[in-house]
Design a protein around this motif. Sequence first.
Motif, PDB file in Angstrom:
ATOM      1  N   UNK A   1       0.842  -1.186   0.000  1.00  0.00           N
ATOM      2  CA  UNK A   1       0.000   0.000   0.000  1.00  0.00           C
ATOM      3  C   UNK A   1       0.885   1.247   0.000  1.00  0.00           C
ATOM      4  N   UNK A   2       0.550   2.202  -0.818  1.00  0.00           N
ATOM      5  CA  UNK A   2       1.349   3.423  -0.955  1.00  0.00           C
ATOM      6  C   UNK A   2       1.187   4.343   0.253  1.00  0.00           C
ATOM      7  N   UNK A   3       2.275   4.992   0.587  1.00  0.00           N
ATOM      8  CA  UNK A   3       2.297   5.975   1.665  1.00  0.00           C
ATOM      9  C   UNK A   3       2.555   7.342   1.052  1.00  0.00           C
ATOM     10  N   UNK A   4       1.870   8.356   1.524  1.00  0.00           N
ATOM     11  CA  UNK A   4       2.095   9.706   1.051  1.00  0.00           C
ATOM     12  C   UNK A   4       3.343  10.274   1.723  1.00  0.00           C
ATOM     13  N   UNK A   5       4.274  10.738   0.899  1.00  0.00           N
ATOM     14  CA  UNK A   5       5.504  11.334   1.413  1.00  0.00           C
ATOM     15  C   UNK A   5       5.678  12.715   0.782  1.00  0.00           C
ATOM     16  N   UNK A  16       6.538  18.988  -3.095  1.00  0.00           N
ATOM     17  CA  UNK A  16       5.773  17.925  -3.742  1.00  0.00           C
ATOM     18  C   UNK A  16       5.214  16.958  -2.715  1.00  0.00           C
ATOM     19  N   UNK A  17       4.228  16.183  -3.165  1.00  0.00           N
ATOM     20  CA  UNK A  17       3.654  15.071  -2.417  1.00  0.00           C
ATOM     21  C   UNK A  17       3.730  13.869  -3.346  1.00  0.00           C
ATOM     22  N   UNK A  18       4.292  12.763  -2.864  1.00  0.00           N
ATOM     23  CA  UNK A  18       4.457  11.570  -3.683  1.00  0.00           C
ATOM     24  C   UNK A  18       3.818  10.373  -3.010  1.00  0.00           C
ATOM     25  N   UNK A  19       3.207   9.523  -3.810  1.00  0.00           N
ATOM     26  CA  UNK A  19       2.674   8.249  -3.337  1.00  0.00           C
ATOM     27  C   UNK A  19       3.785   7.205  -3.511  1.00  0.00           C
ATOM     28  N   UNK A  20       4.286   6.703  -2.394  1.00  0.00           N
ATOM     29  CA  UNK A  20       5.439   5.804  -2.420  1.00  0.00           C
ATOM     30  C   UNK A  20       5.021   4.429  -1.907  1.00  0.00           C
ATOM     31  N   UNK A  21       5.220   3.405  -2.740  1.00  0.00           N
ATOM     32  CA  UNK A  21       4.764   2.059  -2.398  1.00  0.00           C
ATOM     33  C   UNK A  21       5.853   1.169  -1.799  1.00  0.00           C
ATOM     34  N   UNK A  22       7.136   1.530  -2.012  1.00  0.00           N
ATOM     35  CA  UNK A  22       8.206   0.685  -1.486  1.00  0.00           C
ATOM     36  C   UNK A  22       9.414   1.541  -1.115  1.00  0.00           C
ATOM     37  N   UNK A  23      10.413   0.888  -0.534  1.00  0.00           N
ATOM     38  CA  UNK A  23      11.597   1.588  -0.036  1.00  0.00           C
ATOM     39  C   UNK A  23      12.764   1.590  -1.017  1.00  0.00           C
ATOM     40  N   UNK A  24      12.568   1.009  -2.194  1.00  0.00           N
ATOM     41  CA  UNK A  24      13.655   0.850  -3.149  1.00  0.00           C
ATOM     42  C   UNK A  24      14.059   2.165  -3.804  1.00  0.00           C
ATOM     43  N   UNK A  25      15.369   2.373  -3.877  1.00  0.00           N
ATOM     44  CA  UNK A  25      15.937   3.537  -4.553  1.00  0.00           C
ATOM     45  C   UNK A  25      17.210   3.061  -5.255  1.00  0.00           C
ATOM     46  N   UNK A  26      17.849   3.944  -5.994  1.00  0.00           N
ATOM     47  CA  UNK A  26      19.081   3.544  -6.667  1.00  0.00           C
ATOM     48  C   UNK A  26      20.056   4.706  -6.736  1.00  0.00           C
ATOM     49  N   UNK A  27      21.302   4.374  -6.973  1.00  0.00           N
ATOM     50  CA  UNK A  27      22.357   5.371  -7.134  1.00  0.00           C
ATOM     51  C   UNK A  27      22.740   5.449  -8.604  1.00  0.00           C
ATOM     52  N   UNK A  28      22.793   6.649  -9.153  1.00  0.00           N
ATOM     53  CA  UNK A  28      23.263   6.842 -10.517  1.00  0.00           C
ATOM     54  C   UNK A  28      24.636   7.507 -10.469  1.00  0.00           C
ATOM     55  N   UNK A  29      25.576   6.924 -11.196  1.00  0.00           N
ATOM     56  CA  UNK A  29      26.955   7.396 -11.219  1.00  0.00           C
ATOM     57  C   UNK A  29      27.344   7.974 -12.575  1.00  0.00           C
ATOM     58  N   UNK A  30      26.389   8.107 -13.509  1.00  0.00           N
ATOM     59  CA  UNK A  30      26.736   8.547 -14.865  1.00  0.00           C
ATOM     60  C   UNK A  30      27.307   9.964 -14.845  1.00  0.00           C
ATOM     61  N   UNK A  31      28.074  10.296 -15.855  1.00  0.00           N
ATOM     62  CA  UNK A  31      28.715  11.612 -15.920  1.00  0.00           C
ATOM     63  C   UNK A  31      27.692  12.744 -15.972  1.00  0.00           C
TER      64      UNK A  31
END
Length: 147
Positions: A1-5, A16-31
């Motif tokens: 279930x999504x949580x408002x963040x 902003x207000x975002x509907x977030x369903x999970x804790x997954x994120x990522x790191x981008x290292x591109x130039x």
Amino acid sequence: MAEEMTGGCQCGRVRYVAQVADDEAYLCHCRMCQRATGGVSIAFKNLSRVDVRWETEPDRYAASPIALRGFCRECGTPLTYEAHGHPYMDLTVGSFDAPGRFVPTEHSGCESWHRAWLDTSHLPASRTDENPSLVKRWMDKVGRLPD
């Protein structure tokens, strides 16, 4: 279930207000991300565009022929990566009011990563409130430490 963040820029102009369903994120290292942020990587949370509601829209820069980057024109906070015509977008993890929820689950743009910056847990660490000179400057100017 999504949580408002909620989240936004450093000065508070863009929110902003975002509907977030999970804790997954990522790191981008591109130039491109390194240049856009001045850092060695950036942490992103990928979300459907329909799950993000802007209380105040960010400014956007055509960073390349394929995408826009959202930012605050007042304080410079990087906020988004938005590929043209894509139903998903990335919000910067650090722009969330409670970024501690997120955990990195993958790396992107690893052709440009700087390995020495991937695991720095062995380096000495200090807290902001343990730096007397910095604490004094904050207390003299605003009477409290920053959030």
